[in-house]
Design a protein around this motif. Structure first.
Motif, short mmCIF file in Angstrom:
data_model
loop_
_atom_site.label_atom_id
_atom_site.label_comp_id
_atom_site.label_asym_id
_atom_site.label_seq_id
_atom_site.Cartn_x
_atom_site.Cartn_y
_atom_site.Cartn_z
N THR A 133 -4.83 6.30 -2.46
CA THR A 133 -3.73 5.56 -3.06
C THR A 133 -4.10 5.14 -4.48
O THR A 133 -5.27 4.96 -4.80
CB THR A 133 -3.36 4.31 -2.24
OG1 THR A 133 -4.46 3.39 -2.23
CG2 THR A 133 -3.00 4.70 -0.81
N THR A 157 0.81 -1.21 0.00
CA THR A 157 0.00 0.00 0.00
C THR A 157 0.85 1.26 0.00
O THR A 157 0.47 2.28 -0.60
CB THR A 157 -0.94 0.00 1.22
OG1 THR A 157 -1.80 -1.13 1.14
CG2 THR A 157 -1.78 1.26 1.28
N PHE A 213 0.57 4.55 -2.36
CA PHE A 213 0.55 5.91 -1.81
C PHE A 213 1.54 6.79 -2.55
O PHE A 213 1.25 7.94 -2.91
CB PHE A 213 0.89 5.85 -0.31
CG PHE A 213 1.19 7.18 0.32
CD1 PHE A 213 0.18 8.08 0.60
CD2 PHE A 213 2.50 7.53 0.63
CE1 PHE A 213 0.46 9.31 1.19
CE2 PHE A 213 2.78 8.75 1.20
CZ PHE A 213 1.77 9.65 1.49
#
Length: 229
Positions: A52, A15, A19
């Motif tokens: 994201t 993740t 981002f």
């Protein structure tokens, strides 16, 4: 004017990498605007967390795109602390910026069009069917076609047909590109972690300037010269 398709991708990264893609995308679009490069986002794959982006594909149109992209294509590194995993000690995160090869051009040539003159069938009285003024144009590569009977002039209808067929083929190619790109971002499963083209640091994503060193290069040249002597 050149046309290129660029993809910024986290690959199969976590993740935090998605981002980074979202943050880098904002910087990339801002630089496009500053350099007067037109862009169109073809496809965007959002990440699992809000804010994201796992992958984004962008069509660019402008002059000297190769010069602009030489500072973007490759691995991009962010040095920062994860906001998603509090106790994660990792500080370095990597994403990739790639150029996507487009199979179809977004323009067509007149020699790729077949024209057929037919009689108009619209309003116009008894004289409308006596002259084959309407034009059917077919793009041989895609099979797309248009029928134009706007004018009593066959020449004028031909010009209109070319323009409308151009728009139709461009829309077709755009949809094909979107479908291709939707399935393509997973091809970048691994992002090279070494030798980043750009490095950003901190939550404000300040760019870390590279300090170029020619010491190693000079040493290599000296060694090569000694071998030759």
């Amino acid at each position: 004017m050149e046309t290129k398709i660029i993809q910024i991708s986290a690959g199969t990264g976590p993740t935090e990498c998605a981002f980074v893609v979202a943050k880098v995308l904002k910087i990339f679009l801002k630089e496009l605007i500053n350099n007067k490069v037109a862009y169109l986002i073809l496809h965007k794959e959002n990440g699992l967390q809000n804010g994201t982006v796992q992958s984004v594909s962008i069509q660019l149109k402008g002059n000297q795109l190769a010069d602009f992209l030489k500072d973007w294509l490759g691995t991009i590194q962010w040095i920062g602390t994860s906001t998603f995993r509090k106790y994660n000690k990792r500080k370095n995160w990597f994403i990739g910026c790639f150029e996507v090869e487009s199979n179809e051009s977004l323009s067509i040539k007149e020699n790729e069009i077949q024209f057929q003159a037919i009689r108009s069938s619209g309003a116009g009285g008894q004289h409308v069917n006596k002259v084959s003024s309407a034009v059917r144009a077919k793009h041989t590569k895609t099979g797309l076609q248009v029928l134009v009977m706007d004018s009593r002039s066959q020449h004028q209808n031909k010009k209109i047909a070319i323009k409308r067929l151009q728009e139709k083929v461009s829309n077709f190619n755009m949809e094909q590109s979107k479908i291709q790109l939707e399935n393509q971002w997973m091809n970048h499963k691994t992002v090279e972690r070494g030798n980043p083209i750009r490095v950003f640091t901190g939550t404000d994503f300040k760019q870390k300037k590279k300090v170029k060193s020619f010491k190693n290069k000079r040493n290599h040249l000296k060694n090569d010269l000694r071998k030759q002597l």
